[in-house]
Design an enzyme around this catalytic site. Structure first.
Site, PDB file in Angstrom:
ATOM      1  N   GLU A   1       0.881  -1.179   0.000  1.00 25.11           N
ATOM      2  CA  GLU A   1       0.000   0.000   0.000  1.00 25.11           C
ATOM      3  C   GLU A   1       0.908   1.214   0.000  1.00 25.11           C
ATOM      4  O   GLU A   1       1.466   1.580   1.033  1.00 25.11           O
ATOM      5  CB  GLU A   1      -0.902  -0.023   1.253  1.00 25.11           C
ATOM      6  CG  GLU A   1      -1.891  -1.184   1.304  1.00 25.11           C
ATOM      7  CD  GLU A   1      -3.056  -1.005   0.328  1.00 25.11           C
ATOM      8  OE1 GLU A   1      -3.294   0.104  -0.161  1.00 25.11           O
ATOM      9  OE2 GLU A   1      -3.730  -2.024   0.048  1.00 25.11           O
TER      10      GLU A   1
ATOM     11  N   CYS B   1      -2.154   9.439   2.717  1.00 26.27           N
ATOM     12  CA  CYS B   1      -1.724   8.838   1.450  1.00 26.27           C
ATOM     13  C   CYS B   1      -2.653   9.201   0.299  1.00 26.27           C
ATOM     14  O   CYS B   1      -2.214   9.340  -0.834  1.00 26.27           O
ATOM     15  CB  CYS B   1      -1.630   7.331   1.588  1.00 26.27           C
ATOM     16  SG  CYS B   1      -3.155   6.576   2.151  1.00 26.27           S
TER      17      CYS B   1
HETATM   18  P1  NAD Z   1       8.208   4.652   4.975  1.00 25.86           P
HETATM   19  O1  NAD Z   1       8.232   3.860   3.741  1.00 25.86           O
HETATM   20  O2  NAD Z   1       9.347   5.573   5.257  1.00 25.86           O
HETATM   21  O3  NAD Z   1       8.099   3.719   6.255  1.00 25.86           O
HETATM   22  C1  NAD Z   1       7.114   2.691   6.388  1.00 25.86           C
HETATM   23  C2  NAD Z   1       7.637   1.599   7.254  1.00 25.86           C
HETATM   24  O4  NAD Z   1       8.783   1.011   6.666  1.00 25.86           O
HETATM   25  C3  NAD Z   1       8.043   2.022   8.659  1.00 25.86           C
HETATM   26  O5  NAD Z   1       7.565   1.056   9.578  1.00 25.86           O
HETATM   27  C4  NAD Z   1       9.554   2.037   8.612  1.00 25.86           C
HETATM   28  O6  NAD Z   1      10.149   1.710   9.828  1.00 25.86           O
HETATM   29  C5  NAD Z   1       9.884   0.983   7.572  1.00 25.86           C
HETATM   30  N1  NAD Z   1      11.103   1.273   6.826  1.00 25.86           N
HETATM   31  C6  NAD Z   1      11.584   2.489   6.470  1.00 25.86           C
HETATM   32  N2  NAD Z   1      12.715   2.365   5.741  1.00 25.86           N
HETATM   33  C7  NAD Z   1      12.961   1.045   5.622  1.00 25.86           C
HETATM   34  C8  NAD Z   1      13.998   0.271   4.990  1.00 25.86           C
HETATM   35  N3  NAD Z   1      14.986   0.832   4.305  1.00 25.86           N
HETATM   36  N4  NAD Z   1      13.921  -1.078   5.060  1.00 25.86           N
HETATM   37  C9  NAD Z   1      12.913  -1.661   5.729  1.00 25.86           C
HETATM   38  N5  NAD Z   1      11.935  -0.988   6.366  1.00 25.86           N
HETATM   39  C10 NAD Z   1      11.940   0.347   6.327  1.00 25.86           C
HETATM   40  O7  NAD Z   1       6.819   5.422   4.920  1.00 25.86           O
HETATM   41  P2  NAD Z   1       6.291   6.517   5.913  1.00 25.86           P
HETATM   42  O8  NAD Z   1       7.132   7.741   5.756  1.00 25.86           O
HETATM   43  O9  NAD Z   1       6.093   5.940   7.276  1.00 25.86           O
HETATM   44  O10 NAD Z   1       4.834   6.794   5.318  1.00 25.86           O
HETATM   45  C11 NAD Z   1       4.603   7.712   4.324  1.00 25.86           C
HETATM   46  C12 NAD Z   1       4.375   7.038   2.991  1.00 25.86           C
HETATM   47  O11 NAD Z   1       3.430   6.008   3.115  1.00 25.86           O
HETATM   48  C13 NAD Z   1       3.791   7.978   1.940  1.00 25.86           C
HETATM   49  O12 NAD Z   1       4.414   7.727   0.711  1.00 25.86           O
HETATM   50  C14 NAD Z   1       2.339   7.590   1.893  1.00 25.86           C
HETATM   51  O13 NAD Z   1       1.710   7.886   0.684  1.00 25.86           O
HETATM   52  C15 NAD Z   1       2.406   6.136   2.141  1.00 25.86           C
HETATM   53  N6  NAD Z   1       1.154   5.662   2.686  1.00 25.86           N
HETATM   54  C16 NAD Z   1       0.370   4.841   1.942  1.00 25.86           C
HETATM   55  C17 NAD Z   1      -0.845   4.402   2.436  1.00 25.86           C
HETATM   56  C18 NAD Z   1      -1.740   3.506   1.655  1.00 25.86           C
HETATM   57  O14 NAD Z   1      -2.667   2.982   2.246  1.00 25.86           O
HETATM   58  N7  NAD Z   1      -1.526   3.291   0.382  1.00 25.86           N
HETATM   59  C19 NAD Z   1      -1.249   4.810   3.711  1.00 25.86           C
HETATM   60  C20 NAD Z   1      -0.418   5.642   4.445  1.00 25.86           C
HETATM   61  C21 NAD Z   1       0.784   6.047   3.927  1.00 25.86           C
END
Ligand code: NAD
Length: 466
Positions: free
Chosen positions: A220, A254
């Site tokens: 997602e 998002c």
């Molecule tokens: P992110 O990708 O930075 O982090 C998400 C998760 O991944 C966190 O738990 C984090 O600890 C982990 N993570 C981060 N870097 C990682 C790595 N290199 N390896 C493994 N795990 C890692 O996202 P965010 O900043 O928390 O959220 C914002 C993003 O999420 C935006 O792009 C938003 O559009 C998207 N989002 C999508 C939805 C949806 O339902 N489609 C909902 C909410 C947010």
């Protein structure tokens, strides 16, 4: 407040948890309908009786107001659980399949079965909802689950760990707190399913890691979701609904409208109505209204402030470095090649670009990756059909924003760069289930033609399969 002492970074501890969950799953402890229903009810009462604790944590991490916290993080989950409990029985049933001529005498079944140990990786923007909503699907489908919350919302992460530890046997449902290092260890485990919500870039890392063990994934993700206001739109209503979708959680949603494409004839009117909506929601100063969120971190705040250079702030543009708040802002005079038009904004800044024809809109949106959402404001059925039928996007609304996400009747997810797979309602159950096809053959008779020993075989097979 730093919570790093709660991070689990020991590989042995993590593999031990996964092993325990595997055993629990293979002992068939998660599969009966009674267990699933009870677990969902336990989750429901956990949320209901801890509303205040959850809201407090959301206030600390994101300055979420009570109304926003309840609507988008608590109420929506209670509704999802209620819906799931109502329909679970029907979803769990095996479905009979038709029989073809070559299979006469047999019966076919499609049986939904849980995957096993699932990992749910959650982001920070709706830190409670986006961890628990997939959990509802995982439990309903009969899996065990490990939740890895975001490290950027430590208070919600802590509360979630404590509440779920009190509610569930960790061999069934547990929270593992941590940042990237913890996630990397988790991804090496023999998991059966990974459900990830987060950014496109991290989504690619998750898919690559999952690919090494061929673990199925749901991703997602995000992207630049366009919001189109056509010349025949009800501009006053459009402005209110757009500002609602953009200012909720200070634009860190998002499916928030990322940028505005407005027909040149209604641009001036739309800006005036957007300003009216901001004042109606937050009074003269959103930053001191007590009803408006903040940006999650200094890093994200600094990135957003840079975007203010990319156009002329016709609404808002003011911010407070101390509280990490940025007022709902509309930027005019933005160019397609400005930095604010490149990646997902994920903040309360709304760039505006005017257009003259719908064809222009379609080709502009096609220049970018397929968005998670698209919003169109128009009274014309023809324009509505043209946009809906020609542009690919995860999901969206005609004459509204973000509301398509808040109903369990509509599957939610992205397409292309905005994600893989869908959830909510029955789609969640399906996401966390493998559909096993089983053919039960009769032993009362046997067709000889399928065996190579019969000289007539080929002739007969050709009669059936043509
Ligand atoms: P992110 O990708 O930075 O982090 C998400 C998760 O991944 C966190 O738990 C984090 O600890 C982990 N993570 C981060 N870097 C990682 C790595 N290199 N390896 C493994 N795990 C890692 O996202 P965010 O900043 O928390 O959220 C914002 C993003 O999420 C935006 O792009 C938003 O559009 C998207 N989002 C999508 C939805 C949806 O339902 N489609 C909902 C909410 C947010």
């Amino acid at each position: 407040m730093k919570h790093s002492e709660y991070y689990v970074t020991d590989e042995n501890i993590i593999s031990n948890i996964v092993e325990k969950q595997k055993r629990y799953f293979y002992e068939q402890k998660t599969k009966s309908k009674a267990v699933r229903v009870q677990a969902l009810k336990d989750l429901q009462s956990m949320i209901k009786s801890n509303e205040e604790v959850i809201m407090e944590a959301l206030k600390k991490d994101l300055n979420k107001s009570e109304i926003e916290a309840y609507a988008s993080e608590i109420g929506i989950l209670l509704e999802e659980i209620r819906f799931t409990l109502k329909h679970l029985d029907g979803w769990m049933k095996s479905k009979k399949a038709k029989t073809v001529m070559t299979h006469i005498g047999s019966k076919g079944y499609i049986i939904p079965e849980p995957y096993g140990v699932t990992l749910i990786i959650a982001p920070w923007n709706y830190p409670f909802q986006l961890a628990i909503s997939p959990l509802i699907g995982a439990i309903a489908a009969g899996n065990t689950a490990i939740i890895k919350p975001s490290e950027l919302t430590p208070n919600v992460s802590r509360v979630m760990e404590e509440l779920l530890a009190k509610t569930f046997d960790p061999s069934f449902v547990t929270v593992i707190e941590g940042a990237v290092e913890t996630t990397q260890i988790l991804l090496k485990q023999p998991l059966d399913y990974i459900f990830f919500t987060g950014s496109v870039n991290v989504g690619k890392v998750i898919m690559q890691e999952a690919g090494k063990q061929l673990i199925p994934v749901t991703l997602e993700l995000g992207g630049k979701s366009p919001c189109i206001v056509h010349r025949d739109a009800n501009v006053e209503l459009a402005a209110k609904r757009i500002m609602f979708g953009k200012s909720m959680n200070a634009g860190q949603t998002c499916v928030a409208p990322d940028y505005l494409l407005v027909h040149k004839d209604v641009k001036v009117q739309l800006i005036a109505q957007l300003q009216k909506a901001v004042t109606q929601f937050y009074g003269e100063d959103a930053l001191t209204s007590g009803r408006y969120g903040r940006i999650v971190s200094e890093r994200h705040f600094d990135r957003l402030i840079e975007f203010l250079q990319d156009g002329k702030a016709v609404i808002g543009g003011n911010y407070n470095e101390e509280t990490l708040q940025i007022a709902p802002t509309v930027l005019d005079e933005v160019k397609w090649d400005s930095s604010v038009m490149q990646d997902e904004i994920f903040g309360p800044i709304l760039p505006l670009i005017e257009y003259e024809s719908v064809d222009e809109v379609v080709s502009a949106v096609h220049q970018k990756a397929k968005p998670l959402a698209l919003y169109l404001f128009s009274e014309s059925e023809e324009v509505q059909q043209q946009i809906i039928n020609t542009v690919s996007f995860g999901g969206g609304c005609i004459n509204d924003t973000i509301m398509h996400l808040a109903t369990p009747h509509l599957p939610f997810g992205g397409v292309g760069e905005s994600g893989i797979g869908q959830y909510h309602g029955e789609a969640s159950f399906k996401t966390f289930s493998h559909f096993k096809s089983v053919l039960k053959q009769t032993t009362k008779f046997d067709f000889a033609f399928k065996y190579p020993s019969d000289n007539q075989s080929l002739k007969t097979i050709k009669k059936f399969l043509k």
